[in-house]
Structure formats: structure tokens, C-alpha cells
Design a protein around this motif. Structure first.
Motif, PDB file in Angstrom:
ATOM      1  N   ALA A 109     -71.260  27.232  -0.015  1.00 20.13           N
ATOM      2  CA  ALA A 109     -70.021  26.467  -0.197  1.00 20.13           C
ATOM      3  C   ALA A 109     -69.551  25.859   1.123  1.00 20.13           C
ATOM      4  N   GLU A 110     -69.746  26.603   2.218  1.00 20.52           N
ATOM      5  CA  GLU A 110     -69.346  26.075   3.531  1.00 20.52           C
ATOM      6  C   GLU A 110     -70.212  24.887   3.925  1.00 20.52           C
ATOM      7  N   GLN A 111     -71.510  24.947   3.591  1.00 21.37           N
ATOM      8  CA  GLN A 111     -72.405  23.843   3.913  1.00 21.37           C
ATOM      9  C   GLN A 111     -72.126  22.613   3.050  1.00 21.37           C
ATOM     10  N   VAL A 112     -71.744  22.852   1.803  1.00 17.33           N
ATOM     11  CA  VAL A 112     -71.392  21.721   0.931  1.00 17.33           C
ATOM     12  C   VAL A 112     -70.140  21.027   1.451  1.00 17.33           C
ATOM     13  N   GLY A 113     -69.153  21.843   1.863  1.00 12.52           N
ATOM     14  CA  GLY A 113     -67.930  21.287   2.440  1.00 12.52           C
ATOM     15  C   GLY A 113     -67.052  20.595   1.421  1.00 12.52           C
ATOM     16  N   GLU A 114     -66.135  19.784   1.906  1.00 16.43           N
ATOM     17  CA  GLU A 114     -65.217  19.057   1.038  1.00 16.43           C
ATOM     18  C   GLU A 114     -65.825  17.733   0.584  1.00 16.43           C
ATOM     19  N   GLU A 115     -65.368  17.294  -0.576  1.00 13.43           N
ATOM     20  CA  GLU A 115     -65.851  16.039  -1.143  1.00 13.43           C
ATOM     21  C   GLU A 115     -64.673  15.291  -1.749  1.00 13.43           C
ATOM     22  N   ARG A 116     -64.732  13.968  -1.697  1.00 12.46           N
ATOM     23  CA  ARG A 116     -63.672  13.180  -2.311  1.00 12.46           C
ATOM     24  C   ARG A 116     -63.584  13.480  -3.799  1.00 12.46           C
ATOM     25  N   LEU A 117     -62.363  13.568  -4.303  1.00  9.14           N
ATOM     26  CA  LEU A 117     -62.130  13.994  -5.674  1.00  9.14           C
ATOM     27  C   LEU A 117     -62.837  13.100  -6.680  1.00  9.14           C
ATOM     28  N   GLN A 118     -62.721  11.777  -6.523  1.00 10.58           N
ATOM     29  CA  GLN A 118     -63.338  10.880  -7.499  1.00 10.58           C
ATOM     30  C   GLN A 118     -64.854  10.994  -7.489  1.00 10.58           C
ATOM     31  N   LYS A 119     -65.425  11.219  -6.330  1.00 14.34           N
ATOM     32  CA  LYS A 119     -66.877  11.369  -6.238  1.00 14.34           C
ATOM     33  C   LYS A 119     -67.324  12.681  -6.864  1.00 14.34           C
ATOM     34  N   ALA A 120     -66.560  13.749  -6.631  1.00  9.15           N
ATOM     35  CA  ALA A 120     -66.913  15.060  -7.192  1.00  9.15           C
ATOM     36  C   ALA A 120     -66.812  15.051  -8.711  1.00  9.15           C
ATOM     37  N   LEU A 121     -65.767  14.422  -9.263  1.00  8.23           N
ATOM     38  CA  LEU A 121     -65.624  14.359 -10.720  1.00  8.23           C
ATOM     39  C   LEU A 121     -66.707  13.480 -11.338  1.00  8.23           C
ATOM     40  N   ALA A 122     -67.044  12.385 -10.688  1.00 10.81           N
ATOM     41  CA  ALA A 122     -68.118  11.528 -11.205  1.00 10.81           C
ATOM     42  C   ALA A 122     -69.448  12.268 -11.182  1.00 10.81           C
ATOM     43  N   PHE A 123     -69.703  13.027 -10.111  1.00 12.79           N
ATOM     44  CA  PHE A 123     -70.936  13.802 -10.014  1.00 12.79           C
ATOM     45  C   PHE A 123     -70.980  14.878 -11.089  1.00 12.79           C
ATOM     46  N   SER A 124     -69.809  15.381 -11.498  1.00 10.54           N
ATOM     47  CA  SER A 124     -69.737  16.425 -12.525  1.00 10.54           C
ATOM     48  C   SER A 124     -69.820  15.859 -13.934  1.00 10.54           C
ATOM     49  N   GLY A 125     -69.982  14.545 -14.060  1.00 13.71           N
ATOM     50  CA  GLY A 125     -70.178  13.934 -15.371  1.00 13.71           C
ATOM     51  C   GLY A 125     -68.904  13.519 -16.066  1.00 13.71           C
ATOM     52  N   TRP A 126     -67.815  13.335 -15.320  1.00 17.79           N
ATOM     53  CA  TRP A 126     -66.537  12.948 -15.911  1.00 17.79           C
ATOM     54  C   TRP A 126     -66.264  11.462 -15.713  1.00 17.79           C
ATOM     55  N   GLY A 127     -67.211  10.627 -16.014  1.00 21.63           N
ATOM     56  CA  GLY A 127     -67.010   9.190 -15.932  1.00 21.63           C
ATOM     57  C   GLY A 127     -67.401   8.626 -14.583  1.00 21.63           C
ATOM     58  N   SER A 128     -67.182   7.323 -14.437  1.00 20.95           N
ATOM     59  CA  SER A 128     -67.501   6.646 -13.183  1.00 20.95           C
ATOM     60  C   SER A 128     -66.383   6.871 -12.171  1.00 20.95           C
ATOM     61  N   VAL A 141     -54.772  13.930 -13.119  1.00 19.85           N
ATOM     62  CA  VAL A 141     -55.652  14.886 -12.455  1.00 19.85           C
ATOM     63  C   VAL A 141     -54.812  15.786 -11.544  1.00 19.85           C
ATOM     64  N   THR A 142     -55.057  17.094 -11.636  1.00 22.49           N
ATOM     65  CA  THR A 142     -54.383  18.058 -10.764  1.00 22.49           C
ATOM     66  C   THR A 142     -55.417  18.886 -10.020  1.00 22.49           C
ATOM     67  N   VAL A 143     -55.052  19.302  -8.815  1.00 21.47           N
ATOM     68  CA  VAL A 143     -55.905  20.167  -7.997  1.00 21.47           C
ATOM     69  C   VAL A 143     -55.066  21.360  -7.562  1.00 21.47           C
ATOM     70  N   ASN A 144     -55.473  22.534  -8.005  1.00 20.25           N
ATOM     71  CA  ASN A 144     -54.751  23.780  -7.695  1.00 20.25           C
ATOM     72  C   ASN A 144     -53.278  23.690  -8.098  1.00 20.25           C
ATOM     73  N   GLY A 145     -53.032  23.076  -9.272  1.00 18.95           N
ATOM     74  CA  GLY A 145     -51.683  23.010  -9.817  1.00 18.95           C
ATOM     75  C   GLY A 145     -50.850  21.854  -9.326  1.00 18.95           C
ATOM     76  N   LYS A 146     -51.343  21.032  -8.406  1.00 17.05           N
ATOM     77  CA  LYS A 146     -50.583  19.915  -7.865  1.00 17.05           C
ATOM     78  C   LYS A 146     -51.225  18.601  -8.302  1.00 17.05           C
ATOM     79  N   VAL A 147     -50.385  17.611  -8.578  1.00 11.01           N
ATOM     80  CA  VAL A 147     -50.890  16.300  -8.988  1.00 11.01           C
ATOM     81  C   VAL A 147     -51.679  15.690  -7.830  1.00 11.01           C
ATOM     82  N   ALA A 148     -52.909  15.273  -8.131  1.00 13.22           N
ATOM     83  CA  ALA A 148     -53.794  14.738  -7.091  1.00 13.22           C
ATOM     84  C   ALA A 148     -53.412  13.311  -6.740  1.00 13.22           C
ATOM     85  N   GLU A 149     -53.762  12.915  -5.532  1.00 12.73           N
ATOM     86  CA  GLU A 149     -53.546  11.557  -5.051  1.00 12.73           C
ATOM     87  C   GLU A 149     -54.883  10.958  -4.638  1.00 12.73           C
ATOM     88  N   LEU A 150     -54.949   9.630  -4.661  1.00 13.71           N
ATOM     89  CA  LEU A 150     -56.168   8.962  -4.241  1.00 13.71           C
ATOM     90  C   LEU A 150     -56.496   9.307  -2.793  1.00 13.71           C
TER      91      LEU A 150
END
Length: 363
Positions: A109-128, A141-150
Motif C-alpha cells: 500500500a505504501e508503494q502504491v501511494g495516493e492516486e487521484r480520485l477520478q483515476k482510481a474510480l475509473a480504474f476500479s470500473g466505475w465509468g470513465s 462521491v464521498t471519501v471517509n465520510g466527507k464530500v470529495a472535491e475535484l
């Protein structure tokens, strides 16, 4: 012989006939106005609901009746045959063991690191990515209970939800896949064609948790090497103009270039969308009016090779890409076939492109 079959009581028969008569009278009273005699009417219409009439069947070649509106038949697209995989001989035991080791290797997980939300969701098969960006802008879209921002980033372990539904995130923690395909003329490099023509993505093997990304494009009438991958960073590394990756083509022309024209193509000519030049151009023989040339250039604008020959009023009758960067068209790869790189070959590509094991760009 005496009939021993049990007979129903006469009162039951009389009750059944009376029930059928009553239902018929109700249907006759509820029949919608304007229904012609003998015309079929649905049960729903007969009981007072919306009228649902069966569409008349029009035989092929029959002329429509006066006032009748006919719908033209929709041509169904024939199923597309999947491309065949090029059969290759397995390597030595040492090579097979190395390939298995690379195939099973995972980043932490440390080697994977952080990823942009839209890219991570697209990679997970949730649309373009564009669709995901729209959801983020709408506050779905929420992340850890908070509304996500671009622009926000996520990492393994974060609780990501779309419209309240938790997302099972997938992460690029392993080697990407790389595939070489010998494109045929008459195939489109697009995911969907309104005219129903065959696309290269319909010919490729299906993926379970990701999607193929085309590295560059080829015209409808151009054949040859197409490279596909599941790594967006590798595709960007090979197609962005600042990296100047070479593309080599075999070109058959109706006519012949003069020495002066060849020199001009090397120096550069002016096209409608800017200057263009060949890094190298070599004559490869030919018969009659047809002459072959091998050309190399470092960009891939729309129909660039054809337009450069058209600049001297020469028509390209056949165009085939034979190399893209470090990838060459395998001699045994027939049209419509594909070859997927093994793990050791894919790892060599990652090193050549200066990418991490999972195909992501180094920070």
C-alpha cells in the motif's frame, strides 16, 4: 368397453360456463371505442386501461396501406470474431520461473501511494474519468465520510462511496499488460461506431478488471502494428510529442519520388496543420507504377504520411505500420492476430519507459 373415467359433477360445469359468459360480457362492454370488428385488443384495454394494439405485420416487398407509417428495418450487426493469439514456444524453466515470480509480485500500500480520485474510480470500473469528474462536481462521491472535491487523492484503506454505495476499490499494484495486434484494413480504432463497423476493441480479448488503451491510432484503410496496454502512463509516454517516439511505415505509392522531393521530405514541408518531415526515407523497390518506401517520423498526426505524399500529388495505395518505438511487428504475426508480451518482456518495457513495476510514473 365401459368408460370408467371419473366425470365432473354437472353443477361445476354449469358454473364454469356461466363464468366464461360473464367475463365475455364485461370485455365487450369495456372494449375501447373505435376498435374495428375482429381487431385484436389487449386484456388491459378491454378492462378499461390504455389501448395496446398489435402492430400489423408487413411482409417484405408489400406496399404499405394508405395512411400507414412504416418503420425501416434495422440492420443487425453480425457478431465479430475475436482475434487469435499467436502461439509461441514456452521458454526454459528458469525463464518460466522468473515470469511466474513477476506475475505474482504485488506492490505494498505504501508503494502504491495516493492516486487521484477520478483515476482510481475509473480504474476500479466505475465509468470513465469524465463521468467520475461529473459525479464529484455534483457531490455524489464521498471519501471517509466527507464530500470529495475535484483533485483530491485517495489511498488503499480509504472509504470511498458513490451515491452512498461503498466502492470496492482496485489498485494498480502489479505489472500492466501489453499487447501487439496486427490491424487489418477496414477496422476502426474506436470503442463504438454509430455505423456498426468493426472496431479493434471488439477483436481483442476481454479484460475482467481494467480496459485496453490504444497507444496511438491507425486510419481505417491503414494496417499494421497497434500496441495496447492497461497502463495509461505507458500510453502517454509513447504518444506525447515531447518524447518523440519513432513510428516506421511501409508505404506503397502510385508513382515515384524524385531525389529533390525526397530531400524536401527530409528537410520538412508545410501541411495545413503545420510543418512535417520524415526522419528517414528509403526506397524499397516496386513493380510497374507501384513503388515502396520505408519512412520514419516522430509524430502521429491524422493521415500525416498520406498527406505528405499527396503534397507531391502522389497517391498512397497501401500503408502499413511496421514499428512503434521499441515495438516491431513480429514477422509471424498475421493480420487479425495478437501477441501478448510475457512478464519479463513487459518488465523490460517498464524499464525502457522509466516507469514503476505497476506501470505508473515515478515521482
Amino acid at each position: 368397453m365401459r368408460n370408467t373415467r371419473a366425470r365432473r359433477p354437472q353443477p361445476a360445469i354449469r358454473e364454469e360456463k356461466a363464468g366464461n359468459t360473464a367475463r365475455g360480457q364485461v370485455a365487450q362492454r369495456k372494449k375501447p371505442q373505435g376498435a374495428a370488428a375482429g381487431e385484436w385488443v389487449s386484456n388491459k384495454a378491454a378492462l378499461g386501461g390504455a389501448t395496446a394494439r398489435r402492430k400489423p405485420v408487413v411482409k417484405p416487398g408489400a406496399k404499405p396501406m394508405d395512411g400507414e407509417v412504416t418503420t425501416p428495418p434495422v440492420a443487425r450487426k453480425a457478431p465479430v470474431t475475436r482475434a487469435k493469439k499467436l502461439a509461441v514456444r514456452a521458454g526454459s524453466q528458469k525463464e518460466v520461473a522468473k515470469q511466474k515470480q513477476l506475475r505474482e509480485k504485488r506492490l505494498t500500500a505504501e508503494q502504491v501511494g495516493e492516486e487521484r480520485l477520478q483515476k482510481a474510480l475509473a480504474f476500479s470500473g466505475w465509468g470513465s474519468r469524465r463521468e467520475v469528474e461529473t459525479w464529484i462536481a455534483e457531490g455524489k462521491v464521498t471519501v471517509n465520510g466527507k464530500v470529495a472535491e475535484l483533485g483530491c487523492k485517495v489511498k488503499p484503506g480509504d472509504d470511498v462511496r458513490v451515491s452512498g454505495k461503498r466502492v470496492q476499490m482496485r489498485w494498480a499494484d502489479r505489472l500492466p499488460r501489453v499487447l501487439l495486434y496486427h490491424k487489418q484494413e477496414g477496422e476502426l480504432v474506436t470503442r463504438d461506431d454509430p455505423q456498426g463497423r468493426v472496431t479493434v476493441f471488439e477483436r481483442l480479448p476481454k479484460l475482467a478488471s481494467s480496459k485496453w488503451i490504444a497507444i496511438g491510432r491507425l486510419d481505417f484503410n491503414t494496417s499494421g502494428l497497434l500496441v495496447f496496454t492497461t497502463s495509461g502512463d505507458l500510453a502517454n509516454r509513447m504518444t506525447h510529442p515531447r518524447f518523440e517516439i519513432e513510428r516506421e511505415y511501409a508505404v506503397r505509392v502510385l508513382g515515384e519520388l524524385t531525389d529533390e522531393q525526397i530531400a524536401q521530405l527530409k528537410r520538412g514541408i508545410e501541411l495545413d496543420d503545420g510543418p512535417a518531415k520524415f526522419e528517414r526515407i528509403d526506397a524499397s523497390g516496386g513493380e510497374g507504377v507501384n513503388h515502396w518506401y520505408n519512412v520514419v517520423l516522430k509524430e502521429g498526426r491524422n493521415r500525416e504520411v498520406r498527406r505528405m505524399f499527396e503534397h507531391f500529388e502522389l497517391t498512397v495505395s497501401r500503408l502499413m505500420r511496421v514499428r512503434f518505438g521499441m515495438f516491431g511487428l513480429p514477422p509471424r504475426l498475421k493480420r487479425g492476430q495478437f501477441y501478448e508480451l510475457n512478464e519479463t518482456e513487459t518488465m523490460a518495457v517498464m524499464k525502457w519507459a522509466d516507469l514503476k513495476l505497476n506501470g505508473e510514473a515515478k515521482e
